[in-house]
Design a protein around this motif. Sequence first.
Motif, short mmCIF file in Angstrom:
data_model
loop_
_atom_site.label_atom_id
_atom_site.label_comp_id
_atom_site.label_asym_id
_atom_site.label_seq_id
_atom_site.Cartn_x
_atom_site.Cartn_y
_atom_site.Cartn_z
N ALA A 128 5.05 103.29 20.19
CA ALA A 128 4.13 102.79 19.17
C ALA A 128 3.68 103.98 18.32
O ALA A 128 3.56 105.10 18.83
N HIS A 129 3.48 103.72 17.04
CA HIS A 129 3.20 104.87 16.15
C HIS A 129 2.36 104.45 14.97
O HIS A 129 2.09 103.26 14.77
N GLU A 130 2.01 105.41 14.18
CA GLU A 130 1.24 105.11 12.97
C GLU A 130 1.79 105.90 11.79
O GLU A 130 2.45 106.93 11.96
N VAL A 139 -1.46 102.72 9.34
CA VAL A 139 -0.75 101.47 9.63
C VAL A 139 -0.07 101.65 10.98
O VAL A 139 0.78 102.53 11.16
N LEU A 140 -0.49 100.81 11.94
CA LEU A 140 0.05 100.93 13.29
C LEU A 140 1.25 100.02 13.46
O LEU A 140 1.27 98.91 12.94
N SER A 141 2.26 100.50 14.18
CA SER A 141 3.43 99.68 14.48
C SER A 141 3.71 99.71 15.97
O SER A 141 3.51 100.75 16.63
N GLU A 142 4.21 98.59 16.46
CA GLU A 142 4.53 98.48 17.88
C GLU A 142 5.72 99.36 18.24
O GLU A 142 6.54 99.67 17.38
N GLY A 143 5.85 99.67 19.51
CA GLY A 143 7.05 100.35 19.98
C GLY A 143 8.13 99.33 20.29
O GLY A 143 8.01 98.15 19.94
N THR A 151 3.66 99.43 28.75
CA THR A 151 2.39 100.08 28.44
C THR A 151 1.31 99.06 28.07
O THR A 151 0.27 99.44 27.52
N ARG A 152 1.59 97.80 28.39
CA ARG A 152 0.69 96.70 28.00
C ARG A 152 -0.77 96.97 28.36
O ARG A 152 -1.67 96.68 27.62
N TYR A 156 -3.61 102.78 23.25
CA TYR A 156 -2.68 103.45 22.33
C TYR A 156 -2.94 104.96 22.34
O TYR A 156 -4.07 105.41 22.23
N ILE A 157 -1.87 105.72 22.46
CA ILE A 157 -1.98 107.19 22.35
C ILE A 157 -1.43 107.55 20.97
O ILE A 157 -0.27 107.20 20.66
#
Length: 195
Positions: A128-130, A139-143, A151-152, A156-157
Amino acid sequence: MIFHDRVRDIDSALWLTPIAQIFERMDAAYDKVSEAYGFHCRGCADNCCLTRFHHHTLAETLYLKRGFEGLSDDLKVELKDKARDVVEKTRKADEKGETPRIMCPLNHEGLCMLYVYRPMICRLHGLAHELIKPGQSPVLSEGCGLFTEKTRSMDYIPFDRTPFYVDMALLEQNLRKVSGFTDRLKHTVAEIILL
Ligand code: SF4
């Protein structure tokens, strides 16, 4: 003129060390976050090397080609055959309106044969990243699917791709300006092998 002839005279000092350094920083940042999650990208059935990714920069293209050129002649012939096969199967999937899920020709028994030279998205995919645009909220996006599943229950790291995209854009801008190369690029790994 074929691609090889058009890029032959581009000074490798413009891209070789710069892209290797960006990738080194990218890998270090990815590893740090992946380690913090305890998430390791091994034995995944939903292998991202099955996903059709397009690569758009001349720097990544030249870097992957540099790795490819270092392989033995026999291996190059074998991989070009595989790449042709991938391109053909992808074309057929497109014709049928299907999403192609075809293994990248460089994936050998689960490992990337040009790991050091692999493109940016092969390095960043999974976590997951931004992305942060100036003056806007991140803007956050899922991995990937496996990451999300594993990692549910975790927070978020932060993994900010922005500085790497900026570095790549600046490198590409300079490379194109100095070399005069203006083509728009949009190639899969299989297509890059065949350029
Ligand atoms: S270049 Fe390597 S990491 Fe990227 S899709 Fe192909 S095998 Fe996978």
